[in-house]
Design a protein around this motif. Structure first.
Motif, PDB file in Angstrom:
ATOM      1  N   PRO A  95     -14.961  63.170 -14.866  1.00  0.00           N
ATOM      2  CA  PRO A  95     -14.350  64.384 -15.437  1.00  0.00           C
ATOM      3  C   PRO A  95     -15.304  65.579 -15.493  1.00  0.00           C
ATOM      4  N   LEU A  96     -16.591  65.319 -15.693  1.00  0.00           N
ATOM      5  CA  LEU A  96     -17.547  66.411 -15.814  1.00  0.00           C
ATOM      6  C   LEU A  96     -17.725  67.179 -14.499  1.00  0.00           C
ATOM      7  N   ASP A  97     -17.313  66.571 -13.393  1.00  0.00           N
ATOM      8  CA  ASP A  97     -17.384  67.277 -12.113  1.00  0.00           C
ATOM      9  C   ASP A  97     -16.448  68.482 -12.086  1.00  0.00           C
ATOM     10  N   TYR A  98     -15.492  68.497 -12.997  1.00  0.00           N
ATOM     11  CA  TYR A  98     -14.494  69.571 -13.011  1.00  0.00           C
ATOM     12  C   TYR A  98     -14.724  70.564 -14.152  1.00  0.00           C
ATOM     13  N   VAL A  99     -15.892  70.475 -14.772  1.00  0.00           N
ATOM     14  CA  VAL A  99     -16.283  71.436 -15.803  1.00  0.00           C
ATOM     15  C   VAL A  99     -17.163  72.503 -15.152  1.00  0.00           C
ATOM     16  N   SER A 100     -16.721  73.731 -15.170  1.00  0.00           N
ATOM     17  CA  SER A 100     -17.503  74.803 -14.560  1.00  0.00           C
ATOM     18  C   SER A 100     -18.543  75.350 -15.523  1.00  0.00           C
ATOM     19  N   GLU A 101     -18.282  75.214 -16.824  1.00  0.00           N
ATOM     20  CA  GLU A 101     -19.233  75.736 -17.803  1.00  0.00           C
ATOM     21  C   GLU A 101     -18.994  75.085 -19.158  1.00  0.00           C
ATOM     22  N   ALA A 102     -20.091  74.707 -19.814  1.00  0.00           N
ATOM     23  CA  ALA A 102     -20.036  74.206 -21.187  1.00  0.00           C
ATOM     24  C   ALA A 102     -21.299  74.707 -21.873  1.00  0.00           C
ATOM     25  N   VAL A 103     -21.151  75.711 -22.745  1.00  0.00           N
ATOM     26  CA  VAL A 103     -22.307  76.338 -23.385  1.00  0.00           C
ATOM     27  C   VAL A 103     -22.054  76.528 -24.872  1.00  0.00           C
ATOM     28  N   ASP A 104     -23.168  76.615 -25.634  1.00  0.00           N
ATOM     29  CA  ASP A 104     -23.022  76.898 -27.054  1.00  0.00           C
ATOM     30  C   ASP A 104     -22.943  78.405 -27.274  1.00  0.00           C
ATOM     31  N   ALA A 105     -22.928  78.841 -28.531  1.00  0.00           N
ATOM     32  CA  ALA A 105     -22.752  80.255 -28.839  1.00  0.00           C
ATOM     33  C   ALA A 105     -23.906  81.111 -28.313  1.00  0.00           C
ATOM     34  N   SER A 106     -25.056  80.466 -28.048  1.00  0.00           N
ATOM     35  CA  SER A 106     -26.215  81.193 -27.522  1.00  0.00           C
ATOM     36  C   SER A 106     -26.284  81.162 -26.002  1.00  0.00           C
ATOM     37  N   GLY A 107     -25.335  80.466 -25.387  1.00  0.00           N
ATOM     38  CA  GLY A 107     -25.316  80.380 -23.932  1.00  0.00           C
ATOM     39  C   GLY A 107     -26.090  79.204 -23.365  1.00  0.00           C
ATOM     40  N   ASN A 121     -18.463  82.107 -32.124  1.00  0.00           N
ATOM     41  CA  ASN A 121     -19.351  81.415 -33.051  1.00  0.00           C
ATOM     42  C   ASN A 121     -19.259  79.908 -32.855  1.00  0.00           C
ATOM     43  N   ARG A 122     -18.718  79.500 -31.748  1.00  0.00           N
ATOM     44  CA  ARG A 122     -18.561  78.088 -31.425  1.00  0.00           C
ATOM     45  C   ARG A 122     -18.792  77.909 -29.924  1.00  0.00           C
ATOM     46  N   PRO A 123     -18.972  76.679 -29.478  1.00  0.00           N
ATOM     47  CA  PRO A 123     -19.174  76.446 -28.040  1.00  0.00           C
ATOM     48  C   PRO A 123     -17.914  76.769 -27.245  1.00  0.00           C
ATOM     49  N   VAL A 124     -18.099  76.894 -25.937  1.00  0.00           N
ATOM     50  CA  VAL A 124     -16.958  77.120 -25.056  1.00  0.00           C
ATOM     51  C   VAL A 124     -17.084  76.195 -23.856  1.00  0.00           C
ATOM     52  N   LEU A 125     -15.959  75.654 -23.450  1.00  0.00           N
ATOM     53  CA  LEU A 125     -15.903  74.788 -22.273  1.00  0.00           C
ATOM     54  C   LEU A 125     -14.839  75.333 -21.338  1.00  0.00           C
ATOM     55  N   ILE A 126     -15.197  75.490 -20.076  1.00  0.00           N
ATOM     56  CA  ILE A 126     -14.279  76.051 -19.094  1.00  0.00           C
ATOM     57  C   ILE A 126     -14.130  75.069 -17.936  1.00  0.00           C
ATOM     58  N   LEU A 127     -12.889  74.783 -17.565  1.00  0.00           N
ATOM     59  CA  LEU A 127     -12.612  73.894 -16.434  1.00  0.00           C
ATOM     60  C   LEU A 127     -12.477  74.697 -15.153  1.00  0.00           C
ATOM     61  N   GLU A 128     -12.795  74.056 -14.039  1.00  0.00           N
ATOM     62  CA  GLU A 128     -12.632  74.709 -12.744  1.00  0.00           C
ATOM     63  C   GLU A 128     -11.164  74.897 -12.398  1.00  0.00           C
ATOM     64  N   ALA A 129     -10.327  73.991 -12.913  1.00  0.00           N
ATOM     65  CA  ALA A 129      -8.883  74.074 -12.661  1.00  0.00           C
ATOM     66  C   ALA A 129      -8.166  73.319 -13.768  1.00  0.00           C
ATOM     67  N   ASP A 130      -6.874  73.622 -13.930  1.00  0.00           N
ATOM     68  CA  ASP A 130      -6.087  72.928 -14.946  1.00  0.00           C
ATOM     69  C   ASP A 130      -5.614  71.565 -14.453  1.00  0.00           C
ATOM     70  N   SER A 131      -5.509  71.402 -13.144  1.00  0.00           N
ATOM     71  CA  SER A 131      -5.064  70.130 -12.577  1.00  0.00           C
ATOM     72  C   SER A 131      -5.790  69.876 -11.258  1.00  0.00           C
ATOM     73  N   VAL A 132      -6.012  68.591 -10.971  1.00  0.00           N
ATOM     74  CA  VAL A 132      -6.704  68.196  -9.733  1.00  0.00           C
ATOM     75  C   VAL A 132      -6.008  66.981  -9.139  1.00  0.00           C
ATOM     76  N   MET A 133      -6.236  66.785  -7.857  1.00  0.00           N
ATOM     77  CA  MET A 133      -5.708  65.602  -7.165  1.00  0.00           C
ATOM     78  C   MET A 133      -6.881  64.787  -6.641  1.00  0.00           C
TER      79      MET A 133
END
Length: 208
Positions: free
Chosen positions: A151-163, A130-142
């Motif tokens: 930073p947004l280059d490392y976000v694989s997905e950021a969607v609301d509850a409807s997708g 019932n809330r948005p979800v944000l998923i990173l491509e990795a937990d750490s980067v070099m």
């Protein structure tokens, strides 16, 4: 003589066929049915815990009560080594997957009187948020020193509850100075049009 041998062979073949049939039926009986998964104790005797092969749709608000609902519906059962119903001893625990909150890691466990260790089954259950979800491509980067860092280059997905994609409404807490080598940590969160915010995800950035 030939007739006797023929009759003897027919009897042997019939006995073997019946034995094979009985064996197949026994094996099939011991296998879990289509609707349940069964796991016994490590020794092969003791407590048996059964779960449904398919779980009902569940939201993040309903998740804490999932175990209770399944037990009340008779979808989850536990039987000890003596055949006694010990379903009331089942303990249910659930936590969100660290990378994707839309997956709940659910564990059902039960302790039988004759078991040295609890019998447990862990399953991944899809969860509607019932809330948005944000998923990173990795937990750490070099990243290399003096390179441009977004930073947004490392976000694989950021969607609301409807997708719906809301990556453009992602906030970043913390800064990374690529001119100075070191280890940085930043947190990212996405907000939907209703003001609901995703769980924060931490990204470790190593500048070298």
């Amino acid at each position: 003589m030939n007739t006797f041998i023929t009759r003897f062979l027919k009897v042997v073949i019939s006995v073997v066929a019946v034995a094979n049939l009985i064996l197949l039926l026994a094996l099939d009986y011991n296998l879990p049915g289509e609707a349940t998964e069964q796991i016994g104790s490590a020794a092969g005797i003791g407590t048996t815990l059964s779960l449904p092969s398919r779980f009902p749709a569940v939201t993040d608000l309903d998740l804490p009560n999932l175990g209770k609902k399944l037990i009340e519906a008779g979808s989850v059962k536990a039987v000890d080594a003596d055949g006694n119903d010990i379903t009331d001893r089942i303990v249910f625990e659930a936590e969100s997957d660290k990378r994707d909150e839309r997956i709940a890691v659910c564990t059902f466990s039960v302790q039988g009187d004759k078991d040295k260790e609890p019998v447990s089954i862990t399953v991944n259950v899809p969860v509607t948020l019932n809330r948005p979800v944000l998923i990173l491509e990795a937990d750490s980067v070099m990243v290399a020193k003096d390179t441009v860092f977004d930073p947004l280059d490392y976000v694989s997905e950021a969607v609301d509850a409807s997708g719906v994609n809301i990556i453009d409404n992602t906030s970043v807490i913390g800064e990374v100075d690529t001119s100075v080598p070191g280890t940085y940590q930043i947190a990212l969160q996405a907000k939907d049009t209703n003001g609901y915010i995703s769980d924060p995800k931490t990204l470790t950035v190593v500048v070298s």
